[in-house]
Scaffold this active site. Sequence first.
Site, short mmCIF file in Angstrom:
data_model
loop_
_atom_site.label_atom_id
_atom_site.label_comp_id
_atom_site.label_asym_id
_atom_site.label_seq_id
_atom_site.Cartn_x
_atom_site.Cartn_y
_atom_site.Cartn_z
N HIS A 128 0.84 -1.21 0.00
CA HIS A 128 0.00 0.00 0.00
C HIS A 128 0.87 1.26 0.00
O HIS A 128 0.67 2.17 -0.83
CB HIS A 128 -0.91 -0.03 1.23
CG HIS A 128 -1.70 1.22 1.45
ND1 HIS A 128 -3.00 1.37 1.01
CD2 HIS A 128 -1.39 2.38 2.09
CE1 HIS A 128 -3.45 2.56 1.35
NE2 HIS A 128 -2.48 3.19 2.01
N GLU A 129 1.83 1.34 0.91
CA GLU A 129 2.68 2.53 0.99
C GLU A 129 3.55 2.68 -0.25
O GLU A 129 3.78 3.79 -0.73
CB GLU A 129 3.54 2.49 2.26
CG GLU A 129 2.75 2.50 3.56
CD GLU A 129 1.79 3.68 3.68
OE1 GLU A 129 2.02 4.73 3.05
OE2 GLU A 129 0.78 3.52 4.41
N HIS A 171 1.61 4.39 -2.91
CA HIS A 171 1.62 5.85 -2.85
C HIS A 171 2.85 6.39 -3.58
O HIS A 171 2.76 7.35 -4.35
CB HIS A 171 1.65 6.32 -1.39
CG HIS A 171 0.33 6.23 -0.70
ND1 HIS A 171 -0.85 6.67 -1.25
CD2 HIS A 171 0.00 5.75 0.53
CE1 HIS A 171 -1.84 6.48 -0.41
NE2 HIS A 171 -1.35 5.91 0.68
N HIS A 194 -5.56 7.16 -2.05
CA HIS A 194 -6.46 6.18 -1.44
C HIS A 194 -7.73 6.02 -2.27
O HIS A 194 -8.27 7.00 -2.81
CB HIS A 194 -6.85 6.62 -0.02
CG HIS A 194 -5.72 6.53 0.95
ND1 HIS A 194 -5.47 7.50 1.89
CD2 HIS A 194 -4.78 5.57 1.13
CE1 HIS A 194 -4.42 7.15 2.61
NE2 HIS A 194 -3.98 5.98 2.17
N TYR A 210 -8.76 1.48 2.14
CA TYR A 210 -8.80 1.25 3.58
C TYR A 210 -9.87 0.21 3.93
O TYR A 210 -10.83 0.02 3.19
CB TYR A 210 -9.13 2.55 4.31
CG TYR A 210 -7.95 3.45 4.61
CD1 TYR A 210 -6.70 3.20 4.09
CD2 TYR A 210 -8.11 4.56 5.43
CE1 TYR A 210 -5.63 4.04 4.38
CE2 TYR A 210 -7.05 5.41 5.73
CZ TYR A 210 -5.81 5.14 5.19
OH TYR A 210 -4.76 5.95 5.47
#
Length: 400
Positions: free
Chosen positions: A90-91, A94, A100, A149
């Site tokens: 996920h990071e 980015h 998101h 999320y």
Amino acid sequence: MLWPHAAIVYRVEDSVGCPESPQCQLLMKAMDEYHRKSCIRFKEWTGEDDYVSVFFNPDSGSCWSPVGMVGDKQRLSLGQRCWYFGIIVHELGHAVGFWHEMNRPDRDEHIVIDWQNIIRGFTPAFRKMRADQVNLLDEKFDYKSVMMYDEYAFSKDGKSPTIQSRSGEVIGPLWMKNSLSESDIRRIHKLYQCKDNNQMVSFPYNVHCTFKDHVCGFKNGEFTIWKWKTEEKVNYVISTLDNSGGTPGKFISPNLYPVSKNDKLRGPSGCIRFWSILEGEGTMSLSLNMETLDDVTQLTFNEGSTQTVWSSQQSTKNWNHQNVTVDITKPFRLTFQSQFYSDASKGALMAVAEIEILYNGPCDSIRRNIPQKPVVKPIHQLQFVEDLHNITAVPVDTDY
């Protein structure tokens, strides 16, 4: 901004504990997820101005990263609660360039935000973006995206949901996600205008390490034997008998990429060029070893896949330029190894300067100008820059 060549340049800070820590292994596994399924490549830093610096803060649970390439050094935080495969992917997402999923302009058609259940102070994380702030890449809302999320993200009590799907579909915890979704992969290819999991043909690019401001990600082996010297007229790394005794000194490069299999202009051979000097009486040797890697995120060292591609035992008493043609069709790692034997004289030394890793053909076809010859000779008694790290523990792969 997008990363040139679809290559995210990164440095791993000492806090992560590479190469031997479980955290480092998990980080490499997350990077491999992108390598196996997209054209994105995570490239170890070799002196680039723009890069991601990954760090571990054991006193914090914070997981965060800027979106895309923002310029200069940008930090990516993986705190105490971040060390799960899905969260790291996920990071990294980015850093690749993605926001998101639940912040999309059309999110209200797909999810409900329970504002009263969000921890005080964290509501900004749930703000909806405007259509002019994000490119949806003509992809539908994806509950399974690694950028989505889960139902209890930032819940005030860990039990009250903050996000609920309108369709009734279970979103699931981010930390349990074990892969990029199909939509994630399509978005990467659309964003970077690529089609499959092959690296860009323009990648990798040449590396030139002048040693003026840094050592391009090179590190010592288990023992701090090679030293970095920079002064007004010359910059180099040096190994001396006084510092090493009879212990071999290993000056190890970052893991390096091969040329793309679709590259019609470069390969299969490349060229390693550098200036070297050996000075002193007695027996000493300087060698360049090349280790073939199974993949570019390999953390272990395997002597069985290592060969010496250049060596010298002759005291030159002056700088000499070396040209070494090597195979660049597989991932590889370079090691400059120094060795002083029992009859070496006090003050014996060897040094290397102006290392170039060139992908555009064998050495005899390179038309690139040779870096200027160092104008002064190294001295064994001098002040060094204390910024040449060593690998405190070298994992060894014995499966050969």
